[in-house]
Scaffold this motif. Structure first.
Motif, short mmCIF file in Angstrom:
data_model
loop_
_atom_site.label_atom_id
_atom_site.label_comp_id
_atom_site.label_asym_id
_atom_site.label_seq_id
_atom_site.Cartn_x
_atom_site.Cartn_y
_atom_site.Cartn_z
N UNK A 138 0.81 -1.28 -0.04
CA UNK A 138 0.15 0.04 0.15
C UNK A 138 0.87 1.37 0.07
N UNK A 139 2.00 1.33 0.75
CA UNK A 139 2.87 2.46 0.83
C UNK A 139 3.37 2.57 -0.74
N UNK A 140 3.75 1.46 -1.14
CA UNK A 140 4.55 1.69 -2.62
C UNK A 140 3.29 2.14 -3.61
N UNK A 141 2.38 1.62 -3.53
CA UNK A 141 1.15 2.05 -4.40
C UNK A 141 0.82 3.64 -4.33
N UNK A 142 0.79 4.00 -3.05
CA UNK A 142 0.72 5.16 -2.67
C UNK A 142 1.67 6.29 -3.12
N UNK A 143 2.88 5.82 -3.12
CA UNK A 143 3.90 6.64 -3.58
C UNK A 143 3.99 6.63 -5.01
N UNK A 144 3.61 5.79 -5.69
CA UNK A 144 3.45 5.76 -7.08
C UNK A 144 2.48 6.81 -7.58
N UNK A 145 1.16 6.51 -7.01
CA UNK A 145 0.26 7.43 -7.08
C UNK A 145 0.51 9.14 -6.93
N UNK A 146 1.18 9.32 -5.95
CA UNK A 146 1.61 10.56 -5.67
C UNK A 146 2.73 11.19 -6.47
N UNK A 147 3.60 10.42 -7.05
CA UNK A 147 4.46 10.62 -8.31
C UNK A 147 3.79 10.79 -9.54
N UNK A 207 4.15 14.38 -11.43
CA UNK A 207 4.99 14.48 -12.71
C UNK A 207 3.77 14.47 -13.97
N UNK A 208 2.86 13.91 -13.88
CA UNK A 208 1.90 13.68 -14.98
C UNK A 208 1.00 14.87 -15.07
N UNK A 209 0.36 14.82 -13.78
CA UNK A 209 -0.83 15.86 -13.81
C UNK A 209 -0.46 17.13 -13.13
N UNK A 233 2.47 20.87 -16.08
CA UNK A 233 1.91 20.04 -17.35
C UNK A 233 0.69 20.70 -17.72
N UNK A 234 -0.11 21.59 -17.45
CA UNK A 234 -1.45 22.31 -17.74
C UNK A 234 -1.08 23.20 -18.44
N UNK A 235 -1.94 23.42 -19.89
CA UNK A 235 -1.98 24.42 -20.51
C UNK A 235 -2.02 25.95 -19.82
N UNK A 236 -1.53 27.03 -20.31
CA UNK A 236 -1.82 28.18 -20.05
C UNK A 236 -2.98 28.78 -20.62
N UNK A 237 -3.95 29.28 -19.88
CA UNK A 237 -4.98 29.64 -20.53
C UNK A 237 -5.48 31.36 -19.95
#
Length: 61
Positions: free
Chosen positions: A14-23, A27-29, A33-37
């Motif tokens: 669970x800790x590893x999965x939580x770390x992957x979700x936070x990363x 980094x992805x969202x 990564x968001x466009x300037x509006x």
């Protein structure tokens, strides 16, 4: 922590999965990564095409 090896493995997984979700969220969202509006961009994309062509809004029978 409990002495049960299964409980330790579940908690570790669970800790590893939580770390992957936070990363992924960072980094992805992340905000980089968001466009300037801005108002000018919205006007150029949405408002100006309709105001330049009056025939696009007319309905022909």
């Amino acid at each position: 922590m409990s002495k049960n090896p299964l409980a330790r493995e579940v908690i570790l997984a669970l800790c590893v999965k939580l770390a992957i979700i936070i990363a992924a969220a960072f980094f992805v969202f992340g905000p980089g990564q968001r466009p300037k509006v801005d108002a000018g961009g919205v006007q150029a994309r949405l408002i100006e095409p309709f105001s330049q062509s009056p025939l696009a809004r007319t309905i022909s029978p």
